[in-house]
Enzyme design. Structure first.
Site, PDB file in Angstrom:
ATOM      1  N   HIS A 163       1.162  -1.154  -0.156  1.00  0.00           N
ATOM      2  CA  HIS A 163       0.044  -0.082  -0.003  1.00  0.00           C
ATOM      3  C   HIS A 163       0.781   1.638   0.075  1.00  0.00           C
ATOM      4  O   HIS A 163       2.065   1.722   0.917  1.00  0.00           O
ATOM      5  CB  HIS A 163      -0.895   0.578   0.905  1.00  0.00           C
ATOM      6  CG  HIS A 163      -0.722   0.389   2.472  1.00  0.00           C
ATOM      7  ND1 HIS A 163      -0.002   1.625   3.109  1.00  0.00           N
ATOM      8  CD2 HIS A 163       0.333  -0.827   3.512  1.00  0.00           C
ATOM      9  CE1 HIS A 163       0.167   1.117   4.270  1.00  0.00           C
ATOM     10  NE2 HIS A 163       0.276  -1.009   4.644  1.00  0.00           N
ATOM     11  N   ASP A 220       0.127   4.158   0.608  1.00  0.00           N
ATOM     12  CA  ASP A 220      -0.605   5.125   1.747  1.00  0.00           C
ATOM     13  C   ASP A 220       0.111   5.378   3.352  1.00  0.00           C
ATOM     14  O   ASP A 220       0.309   3.724   3.126  1.00  0.00           O
ATOM     15  CB  ASP A 220      -2.543   5.780   2.140  1.00  0.00           C
ATOM     16  CG  ASP A 220      -2.279   4.300   2.219  1.00  0.00           C
ATOM     17  OD1 ASP A 220      -2.423   3.122   2.093  1.00  0.00           O
ATOM     18  OD2 ASP A 220      -3.921   4.162   2.927  1.00  0.00           O
ATOM     19  N   ASP A 239       6.711   1.008   7.145  1.00  0.00           N
ATOM     20  CA  ASP A 239       5.222   0.511   6.684  1.00  0.00           C
ATOM     21  C   ASP A 239       4.295   1.297   6.077  1.00  0.00           C
ATOM     22  O   ASP A 239       3.993   3.240   5.488  1.00  0.00           O
ATOM     23  CB  ASP A 239       4.006   0.333   8.088  1.00  0.00           C
ATOM     24  CG  ASP A 239       2.657   0.844   7.680  1.00  0.00           C
ATOM     25  OD1 ASP A 239       2.120  -0.152   7.089  1.00  0.00           O
ATOM     26  OD2 ASP A 239       2.058   0.974   8.835  1.00  0.00           O
ATOM     27  N   GLU A 273      -4.930   1.808   1.916  1.00  0.00           N
ATOM     28  CA  GLU A 273      -4.973   1.016   3.132  1.00  0.00           C
ATOM     29  C   GLU A 273      -5.491   1.231   3.736  1.00  0.00           C
ATOM     30  O   GLU A 273      -5.704   0.298   5.589  1.00  0.00           O
ATOM     31  CB  GLU A 273      -4.270  -0.441   2.076  1.00  0.00           C
ATOM     32  CG  GLU A 273      -4.108  -0.918   3.557  1.00  0.00           C
ATOM     33  CD  GLU A 273      -2.971  -1.437   4.691  1.00  0.00           C
ATOM     34  OE1 GLU A 273      -3.009  -2.942   5.704  1.00  0.00           O
ATOM     35  OE2 GLU A 273      -2.910  -0.619   5.413  1.00  0.00           O
ATOM     36  N   GLU A 274      -4.400   2.289   4.503  1.00  0.00           N
ATOM     37  CA  GLU A 274      -4.727   2.997   6.378  1.00  0.00           C
ATOM     38  C   GLU A 274      -5.916   3.020   6.677  1.00  0.00           C
ATOM     39  O   GLU A 274      -6.584   3.359   8.275  1.00  0.00           O
ATOM     40  CB  GLU A 274      -3.632   3.525   6.306  1.00  0.00           C
ATOM     41  CG  GLU A 274      -2.511   2.934   6.160  1.00  0.00           C
ATOM     42  CD  GLU A 274      -1.513   2.215   6.996  1.00  0.00           C
ATOM     43  OE1 GLU A 274      -2.648   1.581   8.140  1.00  0.00           O
ATOM     44  OE2 GLU A 274      -0.397   2.497   7.091  1.00  0.00           O
ATOM     45  N   GLU A 323       3.859  -5.955   4.015  1.00  0.00           N
ATOM     46  CA  GLU A 323       3.752  -5.663   4.910  1.00  0.00           C
ATOM     47  C   GLU A 323       5.007  -5.509   6.104  1.00  0.00           C
ATOM     48  O   GLU A 323       5.968  -7.165   5.916  1.00  0.00           O
ATOM     49  CB  GLU A 323       2.898  -5.613   6.036  1.00  0.00           C
ATOM     50  CG  GLU A 323       1.258  -5.373   5.519  1.00  0.00           C
ATOM     51  CD  GLU A 323       0.541  -3.964   5.374  1.00  0.00           C
ATOM     52  OE1 GLU A 323       2.178  -3.255   6.488  1.00  0.00           O
ATOM     53  OE2 GLU A 323      -0.290  -3.376   5.631  1.00  0.00           O
TER      54      GLU A 323
END
Length: 371
Positions: A69, A71, A100, A134-135, A158
């Site tokens: 991801h 974001d 992350d 995603e967040e 991740e």
């Protein structure tokens, strides 16, 4: 550009979600990957948000997806460095998203470029899917799965410290509204007021957590409920009619939102707590891949060969999007550079050694699947 160069550029894009603004970062990666023969497509999501889908290989055979991801969470806290300028210090790479999970994305890109430079996949296809949102609400992944076909295998980058994680707990968040007649604070209560009910609810949930600890999973912790918000104020001299709590219920794969809600209701009922409302707020299922899955075995073996150390399948301690891919029939595991303890904190960093080893590990796995 190697992974660290790519990471430096990715950190410079402020993709804080919300609002995200992931499109420029996705366009940057598309421009890089096109130079190595990748067919790149931007899946537009509106409001300067987009997914990047980059594919190389057209022959018959399996499709391996590398996913991440774009974001990041807000850069709150006492940062001593600019969170959107990558800083190298004593073998560490500092910046928002290093762990992350822009570090994982950068490592995936370098590994994919290495494959392209060796002539591309000999069979099947390699796909890079880098998504928005995603967040927050998983907009990017849900839109991708709605439009495109399935893959055979997927790795989500991740931060796992390059351990092979096969499962994550889901989350069911519910508001619990505790009701009782409001009264003047100077007067005695006729019965339990909403604040007293909140105190009883705390103890009821502690008892429920003890019961939930009996539920076992191969790698995951037991389900657990945490209270993340409590509010009941009306006025300085009023005992409020309603006190609201927000519960964060970490659930095992296979547990539905309705099952989670039923467990909460039963726990409150056993404690004699009545006149309350449970209001669904958010739900994300757990995800898992069996430990004896052949893809898991292949990844564990390549990790052992690279790092010269034995390891067993692990849990990913946070929630992630594995559940959605597995739900679409994609054999998906989680493996990336960095430590989850660095996620969502200030002065976030990633060890240089980790990102370089991640590139090597991804390249090995790609070679085994599609070469």
């Amino acid at each position: 550009m190697d992974a660290i160069d790519l990471l430096e550029q990715l950190i410079s894009f402020d993709t804080t979600s919300p609002p995200g603004n992931e499109r420029p970062a996705a366009m940057f990666l598309a421009d890089v990957l096109k130079n190595y023969g990748f067919h790149c497509e931007m899946q537009e999501l509106g409001n300067n948000r987009a997914n990047l889908i980059a594919v190389i290989g057209e022959g018959a055979g399996p499709e391996l997806m590398l996913n991440g991801h774009l974001d990041v969470v807000p850069a709150h806290g006492q940062w001593r460095l600019n969170p959107f300028v990558m800083t190298r210090e004593k073998g560490r790479l500092y910046g928002r998203g290093t762990s992350d999970m822009k570090g994982g994305i950068a490592a995936m890109c370098e590994a994919a470029i290495r494959i392209a430079q060796k002539g591309g996949p000999q069979k099947g296809r390699l796909k890079l899917l880098f998504v928005a949102d995603e967040e927050c609400s998983n907009l990017g992944t849900m839109k991708y799965l709605e439009v495109y076909g399935t893959s055979d295998y997927a790795i989500i980058g991740e931060p796992t410290g390059l351990e092979i994680a096969i499962a994550h707990r889901g989350v069911s968040r519910n508001y619990v509204d505790l009701h009782a007649p409001a009264r003047h604070a100077a007067l005695p209560a006729a019965g339990r007021d909403s604040i007293e009910k909140a105190g009883l609810t705390i103890w009821a949930l502690k008892r429920l957590n003890r019961e939930l600890s009996a539920m076992r999973h191969e790698v995951l912790p037991s389900p657990r409920i945490s209270i993340t918000m409590m509010h009941g104020y009306e006025k300085d001299n009023v005992v409020p009619e309603t006190t609201r709590m927000l519960l964060d219920f970490r659930i095992l794969p296979g547990m539905s939102q309705q099952q989670a809600e039923k467990l909460i209701k039963n726990g409150l009922r056993k404690a004699g707590i009545t006149d309350c409302s449970i209001i669904p707020h958010f739900y994300m299922p757990g995800g898992e891949l069996p430990s004896d899955n052949s893809f898991v075995g292949l990844c564990l073996e390549e990790r052992r060969r690279l790092l010269q150390s034995e390891s067993r399948p692990k849990a990913f301690d946070a929630s992630c999007e594995q559940c959605f891919f597995v739900g679409h029939g994609i054999q998906t595991l989680i493996c990336g550079p960095g430590n989850l303890s660095q996620a969502h904190t200030f002065n976030e960093y990633l060890e240089e050694d980790q990102i370089r080893k991640a590139v090597d590990l991804y390249e090995r796995i790609i070679d085994k699947i599609i070469n």
